[in-house]
Each structure stands twice: as C-alpha cells, then as structure tokens.
Design a protein around this motif. Structure first.
Motif, PDB file in Angstrom:
ATOM      1  N   GLY A   1       0.822  -1.216   0.000  1.00 55.73           N
ATOM      2  CA  GLY A   1       0.000   0.000   0.000  1.00 55.73           C
ATOM      3  C   GLY A   1       0.851   1.259   0.000  1.00 55.73           C
ATOM      4  N   ALA A   2       1.928   1.232   0.790  1.00 53.58           N
ATOM      5  CA  ALA A   2       2.742   2.432   0.934  1.00 53.58           C
ATOM      6  C   ALA A   2       3.619   2.684  -0.293  1.00 53.58           C
ATOM      7  CB  ALA A   2       3.611   2.321   2.184  1.00 53.58           C
ATOM      8  N   TYR A   3       3.995   1.628  -1.008  1.00 55.38           N
ATOM      9  CA  TYR A   3       4.914   1.792  -2.144  1.00 55.38           C
ATOM     10  C   TYR A   3       4.232   1.606  -3.491  1.00 55.38           C
ATOM     11  CZ  TYR A   3       8.771   2.193   1.120  1.00 55.38           C
ATOM     12  OH  TYR A   3       9.603   2.621   2.119  1.00 55.38           O
ATOM     13  N   GLY A   4       2.988   2.030  -3.608  1.00 51.39           N
ATOM     14  CA  GLY A   4       2.374   2.160  -4.924  1.00 51.39           C
ATOM     15  C   GLY A   4       1.703   0.932  -5.497  1.00 51.39           C
ATOM     16  N   GLY A   5       1.427  -0.095  -4.684  1.00 51.56           N
ATOM     17  CA  GLY A   5       0.628  -1.221  -5.162  1.00 51.56           C
ATOM     18  C   GLY A   5       1.397  -2.249  -5.966  1.00 51.56           C
ATOM     19  N   ALA A   6       0.850  -2.564  -7.159  1.00 48.98           N
ATOM     20  CA  ALA A   6       1.359  -3.699  -7.928  1.00 48.98           C
ATOM     21  C   ALA A   6       2.852  -3.618  -8.234  1.00 48.98           C
ATOM     22  CB  ALA A   6       0.572  -3.826  -9.222  1.00 48.98           C
TER      23      ALA A   6
ATOM     24  N   ILE B   1     -11.899 -14.619  -0.944  1.00 50.29           N
ATOM     25  CA  ILE B   1     -13.098 -14.777  -1.776  1.00 50.29           C
ATOM     26  C   ILE B   1     -14.167 -13.789  -1.325  1.00 50.29           C
ATOM     27  CG2 ILE B   1     -14.989 -16.368  -2.384  1.00 50.29           C
ATOM     28  CD1 ILE B   1     -12.899 -18.640  -2.132  1.00 50.29           C
ATOM     29  N   ARG B   2     -14.325 -13.691   0.001  1.00 48.64           N
ATOM     30  CA  ARG B   2     -15.305 -12.753   0.548  1.00 48.64           C
ATOM     31  C   ARG B   2     -14.971 -11.312   0.118  1.00 48.64           C
ATOM     32  NH1 ARG B   2     -19.805 -10.572   1.531  1.00 48.64           N
ATOM     33  NH2 ARG B   2     -19.561  -8.734   2.825  1.00 48.64           N
ATOM     34  N   ALA B   3     -13.700 -10.935   0.239  1.00 48.93           N
ATOM     35  CA  ALA B   3     -13.310  -9.551  -0.076  1.00 48.93           C
ATOM     36  C   ALA B   3     -13.507  -9.265  -1.566  1.00 48.93           C
ATOM     37  CB  ALA B   3     -11.857  -9.302   0.333  1.00 48.93           C
ATOM     38  N   LEU B   4     -13.255 -10.278  -2.397  1.00 60.89           N
ATOM     39  CA  LEU B   4     -13.397 -10.064  -3.837  1.00 60.89           C
ATOM     40  C   LEU B   4     -14.860  -9.870  -4.244  1.00 60.89           C
ATOM     41  CD1 LEU B   4     -10.705 -12.580  -5.090  1.00 60.89           C
ATOM     42  CD2 LEU B   4     -10.675 -10.106  -5.397  1.00 60.89           C
ATOM     43  N   MET B   5     -15.777 -10.286  -3.354  1.00 58.49           N
ATOM     44  CA  MET B   5     -17.195 -10.114  -3.676  1.00 58.49           C
ATOM     45  C   MET B   5     -17.740  -8.756  -3.228  1.00 58.49           C
ATOM     46  SD  MET B   5     -18.555 -14.023  -3.034  1.00 58.49           S
ATOM     47  CE  MET B   5     -19.297 -13.481  -1.569  1.00 58.49           C
ATOM     48  N   LEU B   6     -16.915  -7.974  -2.549  1.00 57.34           N
ATOM     49  CA  LEU B   6     -17.382  -6.665  -2.064  1.00 57.34           C
ATOM     50  C   LEU B   6     -17.605  -5.709  -3.235  1.00 57.34           C
ATOM     51  CD1 LEU B   6     -14.917  -6.161   0.936  1.00 57.34           C
ATOM     52  CD2 LEU B   6     -17.397  -6.471   1.119  1.00 57.34           C
TER      53      LEU B   6
ATOM     54  N   GLU C   1     -11.509  -2.247  -8.205  1.00 58.47           N
ATOM     55  CA  GLU C   1     -10.570  -1.119  -8.074  1.00 58.47           C
ATOM     56  C   GLU C   1      -9.336  -1.550  -7.254  1.00 58.47           C
ATOM     57  OE1 GLU C   1      -9.670   2.787  -8.952  1.00 58.47           O
ATOM     58  OE2 GLU C   1     -11.221   1.446  -9.728  1.00 58.47           O
ATOM     59  N   GLY C   2      -9.598  -2.285  -6.179  1.00 60.51           N
ATOM     60  CA  GLY C   2      -8.519  -2.778  -5.329  1.00 60.51           C
ATOM     61  C   GLY C   2      -7.640  -3.783  -6.058  1.00 60.51           C
ATOM     62  N   LEU C   3      -8.300  -4.643  -6.843  1.00 56.97           N
ATOM     63  CA  LEU C   3      -7.535  -5.634  -7.610  1.00 56.97           C
ATOM     64  C   LEU C   3      -6.602  -4.939  -8.590  1.00 56.97           C
ATOM     65  CD1 LEU C   3      -9.640  -8.657  -8.865  1.00 56.97           C
ATOM     66  CD2 LEU C   3      -7.714  -8.599  -7.273  1.00 56.97           C
ATOM     67  N   LYS C   4      -7.112  -3.885  -9.181  1.00 58.29           N
ATOM     68  CA  LYS C   4      -6.306  -3.143 -10.154  1.00 58.29           C
ATOM     69  C   LYS C   4      -5.075  -2.546  -9.453  1.00 58.29           C
ATOM     70  CE  LYS C   4      -6.808   0.589 -13.344  1.00 58.29           C
ATOM     71  NZ  LYS C   4      -7.378   1.913 -13.172  1.00 58.29           N
ATOM     72  N   PHE C   5      -5.299  -1.950  -8.303  1.00 57.27           N
ATOM     73  CA  PHE C   5      -4.195  -1.350  -7.541  1.00 57.27           C
ATOM     74  C   PHE C   5      -3.140  -2.413  -7.201  1.00 57.27           C
ATOM     75  CE2 PHE C   5      -2.278  -0.380  -3.378  1.00 57.27           C
ATOM     76  CZ  PHE C   5      -1.773   0.893  -3.606  1.00 57.27           C
TER      77      PHE C   5
ATOM     78  N   PHE D   1       0.529 -13.359  -0.749  1.00 55.67           N
ATOM     79  CA  PHE D   1      -0.233 -12.938  -1.928  1.00 55.67           C
ATOM     80  C   PHE D   1      -1.735 -12.901  -1.608  1.00 55.67           C
ATOM     81  CE2 PHE D   1      -2.516 -13.860  -5.886  1.00 55.67           C
ATOM     82  CZ  PHE D   1      -2.117 -12.753  -6.625  1.00 55.67           C
ATOM     83  N   PHE D   2      -2.219 -13.937  -0.919  1.00 54.70           N
ATOM     84  CA  PHE D   2      -3.646 -13.964  -0.568  1.00 54.70           C
ATOM     85  C   PHE D   2      -3.991 -12.875   0.449  1.00 54.70           C
ATOM     86  CE2 PHE D   2      -3.895 -18.035  -2.740  1.00 54.70           C
ATOM     87  CZ  PHE D   2      -5.142 -17.932  -3.327  1.00 54.70           C
ATOM     88  N   ALA D   3      -3.051 -12.554   1.322  1.00 52.75           N
ATOM     89  CA  ALA D   3      -3.317 -11.467   2.272  1.00 52.75           C
ATOM     90  C   ALA D   3      -3.616 -10.181   1.496  1.00 52.75           C
ATOM     91  CB  ALA D   3      -2.135 -11.269   3.212  1.00 52.75           C
ATOM     92  N   GLY D   4      -2.847  -9.947   0.424  1.00 53.78           N
ATOM     93  CA  GLY D   4      -3.090  -8.776  -0.420  1.00 53.78           C
ATOM     94  C   GLY D   4      -4.450  -8.836  -1.093  1.00 53.78           C
ATOM     95  N   LEU D   5      -4.867 -10.070  -1.441  1.00 54.86           N
ATOM     96  CA  LEU D   5      -6.176 -10.220  -2.091  1.00 54.86           C
ATOM     97  C   LEU D   5      -7.331  -9.979  -1.123  1.00 54.86           C
ATOM     98  CD1 LEU D   5      -5.947 -13.327  -4.471  1.00 54.86           C
ATOM     99  CD2 LEU D   5      -5.999 -10.914  -5.089  1.00 54.86           C
ATOM    100  N   ILE D   6      -7.046 -10.036   0.169  1.00 57.76           N
ATOM    101  CA  ILE D   6      -8.082  -9.671   1.145  1.00 57.76           C
ATOM    102  C   ILE D   6      -8.074  -8.157   1.335  1.00 57.76           C
ATOM    103  CG2 ILE D   6      -8.936  -9.914   3.514  1.00 57.76           C
ATOM    104  CD1 ILE D   6      -7.180 -12.439   3.760  1.00 57.76           C
ATOM    105  N   ILE D   7      -6.849  -7.647   1.619  1.00 62.73           N
ATOM    106  CA  ILE D   7      -6.753  -6.256   2.078  1.00 62.73           C
ATOM    107  C   ILE D   7      -7.153  -5.247   0.992  1.00 62.73           C
ATOM    108  CG2 ILE D   7      -5.171  -4.481   2.983  1.00 62.73           C
ATOM    109  CD1 ILE D   7      -5.752  -6.699   5.003  1.00 62.73           C
ATOM    110  N   PHE D   8      -6.623  -5.378  -0.241  1.00 64.31           N
ATOM    111  CA  PHE D   8      -6.831  -4.282  -1.199  1.00 64.31           C
ATOM    112  C   PHE D   8      -8.253  -4.163  -1.746  1.00 64.31           C
ATOM    113  CE2 PHE D   8      -2.320  -4.624  -0.674  1.00 64.31           C
ATOM    114  CZ  PHE D   8      -2.095  -3.325  -0.226  1.00 64.31           C
ATOM    115  N   PRO D   9      -8.925  -5.289  -2.067  1.00 67.76           N
ATOM    116  CA  PRO D   9     -10.332  -5.112  -2.429  1.00 67.76           C
ATOM    117  C   PRO D   9     -11.107  -4.431  -1.298  1.00 67.76           C
ATOM    118  CG  PRO D   9      -9.579  -7.282  -3.078  1.00 67.76           C
ATOM    119  CD  PRO D   9      -8.469  -6.667  -2.280  1.00 67.76           C
TER     120      PRO D   9
END
Ligand code: PFF
Length: 452
Positions: free
Chosen positions: A42-47, A191-196, A201-205, A266-274
């Motif tokens: 998050g602090a260093y620009g995402g992807a 999976i839950r976060a991806l359904m929000l 937008e978070g996935l893109k980041f 990697f999965f932690a990121g898939l929870i947090i950013f979405p």
C-alpha cells in the motif's frame, strides 16, 4: 570424546522432511505476510511493489534460502557456530544476525500483542465498517500508554516461556495443523473480499503495475521484506538447516517453504486491497493498514465473529512460531558459546528484548515526539533491521558460502543425498549465489540508501 563430538552425537534432527518444512514455514509465515506485506504494498504504490517483490524472491530469496539450509546442514551448528566452524575470522557475520534478531523481536512482540488484543476484540464483534471508526479503534489502542504494553508483555512472556522450557519442538508440531488452517481461512477471506462492491478497483491497484511509481526506495523496501518474510539474513533458516536429515533434498525444501510463504502473503493482499477500496480506506496508511481494514471485513461478513476470532487466533500462533525462531538463535548462541544455561539465557535475553519493546510500543503514543530522521523508535528498529542488517547479513552469507567455503563444497552438501540429481546445482552455486544474488542485493542496497 571431544566436546565437538558430543555435540554432534546428541544433536537432534527433524524426524522427516515434513518436520523441517513445517518448522521453517513456522518461522517464515507470520506477521510479515499478513501485517507487513500489505502495509508495504500500500505504501509503495501497489502492484509495482508486488512485481519487484516476486522478482527478488525468485532471484535472491530462493537462492539465499538454499544457501542457508546448505551451510547449516553441513556445519551442524546454529548461526554463529556455523561461520566459526568454517572460518574463525568471519564469525562476526553470524553476530550481525544476532543483533538483527534482537531488534526485530523487540518490535515484533509489540505487534504480536496487537494481534492478541484484536483476537479478543473480534470475539465481541467489531460492528463497524466506517474507516473513521476502525482507524480510531486502532490508533486509540496503540497510543494508549498501558493496554498495548499489557499485550506486549503477554506475547513476550509466552515466547520466553516456550524457549525457557525448551518445548519449541512441541509447539512447532502444531504448525502442521495451523499452517493449512491459516491458508484455508485466508483463501475464504479473499473470496469474501473479492465479492465486495468496488473490489475491482482494489484488484487493479494490487495487480496492475504503474511503473512510474518505481523508485530505488521501493526496491529497497521489497528487498528488506523478502529477507524478513523468508526469515533470511539472520541465521534462522541456517539453524533449521542444521537439523535437516542428510538424506533429504535441499532443493526441494528450498522451493516449497518460500512458495508457501509467498502464497500466504499474496492472498493477504487479495483480502486487504479489495476491502481497502471497497470501504474507502487509505492504502498508504502505514503499519496500521491490516488492523484498520479487517474489522470492516469481519463486521459485514456472515459469521464474522467466528471468522474474525479464528483468523486472529491463527495469526497469533503464526506470530508466536516466528517469534520463537527469532529468540532461539540468540539463546543457542549464549548456551553454546558462553556456557549459559537455557533458563538464564531465556530470561536475560528475553527480558532485555522485552524492555526495548516497551519503548517501541510507547513510541506509538506517549513517546511519539522523539524522532530521529522522521522516524519514531518503533519504525527505526524496523527500518534498521530490515533495510540494513538483513540484506547486509544475507549478502555477506552468500559471499561467505561461495567465495570462502567454496561452491564445490556447497554443491557436495546439496547433492550428497543421491536422491535428486540436481542439474541446476552448478547454476545455483556458481552463478546465482556467487554473483547474481549478492550483486543485486548490493545494487538495491546502495541505490536505496541513496549512496549512489
Ligand atoms: N518471517 C517472519 C514473518 O514473516 O513474520 C519474521 C521473521 C522471523 C523474520 C524470523 C526473521 C526471522 F529470522
């Protein structure tokens, strides 16, 4: 019988390769994956951070992991002893690792305390999705002069107690239940976060790199995080390597553990950013990112209290197995090199780390005015250990193995199991470990520090 002989004969080993994998994964998987990794992304620009991180795992992380396991298994000693056995004049490389472990544990235990608090809090239920409220919950907790200290004390006392009683092997056995459970819950939450709503937008980041955000500081932060997350550069993995059976395949275990560690991060990121984008959090909000985001996820999830409780409990166990692997090399050093007994070493070293941790915790609140180079004490401990000491210790270890001990000796140790014909061995030792990994660390290091 010489003392050296005795040590070798009574040396315990892991009963199986699986034993090593779970112990090493217990050390690697921890707060680094769930707390520090998303914060840095998050602090260093995402992807762009994710891409650099993955590249460094492949080019430096796996090479170094294998190097430490190989050196440890050959030397049959823990950190400092391994360097000493091969070349007495370079024992100090192991010493850098001891200092790094000391510094890391002092702030790690503070965050471990936050996890215990969040575990208890999640049982009551958070009941809030508003960023202003979850941020208020986090900042008022960590800046309180008393409560974070109580939980830091609890976390450190548990770590010391386990090392004091020498029951770490017992605890590490839980890793074979805990790690798959943690992975399962992290996948469910992703999976839950991806359904929000707004998750895309978070996935893109997180997944589409914006190369204009790439700086030397991003690369240095990613390098430090690779060492931190894989427990490299301070002798933890080296020490575990010394327990690995001679018949086991070093290349195999050196791929599996970094892979498991990377999947969890990697999965932690898939929870947090979405979730960050769905609820409107600030991705660059710093070390609190995971702690301010997850309460919102649990608050709106079916069975949120149950998932929240289970998640923070598993994270607490993961943090504890990592904390043990930070304290144990220092205790082993005092026992082996200074003839202390285990009880004295655990209490004294653990006690001093605890006190340093008290100041780290207070620097989030009452002592937040004391800054050096814009950083409070907590951040200084983190920055110096992860961006300076681990990469330095790792680079010197790679050079030590390939130039002083010799790549042929390292290769003999890797391939002596006769099980796996290690065709890439030559490339690993004579190209990656000898040149590429240390050179990359060096370049990222000096550019990131602004020396160049
Ligand atoms: N790898 C651990 C984590 O990611 O939480 C932290 C850690 C443990 C760092 C042991 C270094 C170490 F030697």
């Amino acid at each position: 019988m010489s003392q050296q002989h005795e040590v070798q004969e009574t040396r315990e080993g892991f009963a199986s390769k699986i034993g090593f994998i779970f112990a090493a994964a217990g050390s690697a998987i921890g707060l680094g994956n769930i707390w520090r990794f998303p914060w840095l992304v998050g602090a260093y620009g995402g992807a762009v951070f994710l891409v650099i991180y993955l590249a460094i795992i492949i080019l430096v992380g796996i090479t170094m992991f294998m190097g430490e396991v190989t050196l440890g298994r050959y030397a049959q000693r823990s950190n400092v002893g391994a360097f000493k056995k091969i070349n007495k004049s370079f024992t100090w490389i192991g010493g850098i690792g001891l200092i790094a472990g000391f510094m890391i544990l002092s702030f790690y235990s503070v965050v471990g305390g936050w996890v215990i608090y969040y575990f208890l809090r999640s049982l009551i239920g958070f009941g809030m999705t508003d960023p202003a409220l979850t941020e208020q919950l986090f900042s008022s907790f960590i800046s309180n002069p008393i409560s974070p200290l109580i939980f830091h004390t609890l976390f450190m006392a548990l770590t010391i107690w386990i090392c004091y009683n020498g029951v770490k092997d017992g605890i590490e056995k839980y890793s074979n239940i805990m790690m798959p459970a943690l992975l399962a819950i992290v996948i469910i939450l992703a999976i839950r976060a991806l359904m929000l709503p707004g998750a895309a937008e978070g996935l893109k980041f997180y997944l589409v790199p914006d190369l204009s955000k790439l700086t030397a500081q991003t690369a240095l932060a990613a390098l430090g995080q690779v060492f931190f997350s894989l427990s490299l550069g301070m002798g933890s993995i080296l020490t575990y390597g010394s327990y690995l059976g001679k018949k086991e395949s070093i290349p195999q275990v050196s791929l599996i553990v970094p892979l498991m560690d990377t999947i969890i991060a990697f999965f932690a990121g898939l929870i947090i950013f979405p979730a960050v984008f769905s609820y409107g959090f600030e991705p660059s909000s710093g070390p609190g990112l995971t702690f301010v985001t997850l309460p919102a996820v649990f608050s709106e999830m079916p069975l949120g209290q149950l998932f929240g409780g289970a998640f923070f409990f598993l994270l607490f166990l993961a943090a504890l197995t990592s904390a043990i692997s930070l304290l144990e090399p220092i205790i082993a050093y005092m026992i082996e090199e200074h003839n202390w007994n285990r009880k004295k070493a655990s209490l004294t070293i653990g006690g001093v780390i605890f006190i340093v941790g008290v100041f780290a915790s207070l620097s989030m609140g009452p002592l937040s005015g004391f800054k050096i180079a814009h950083l409070v004490f907590f951040d200084q401990l983190d920055w110096v250990s992860n961006n300076l000491l681990l990469p330095l210790g790792g680079m010197l270890t790679a050079l030590f193995i390939s130039w002083l001990w010799g790549t042929q000796n390292a290769l003999n140790e890797v391939t002596n199991d006769g099980l796996l014909k290690f065709e890439l061995g030559n490339f690993w030792a004579n190209v990656m470990l000898k040149y590429i990994a240390p050179a990359l660390v060096f370049i990222v290091f000096i550019t990131g520090l602004g020396i160049f």
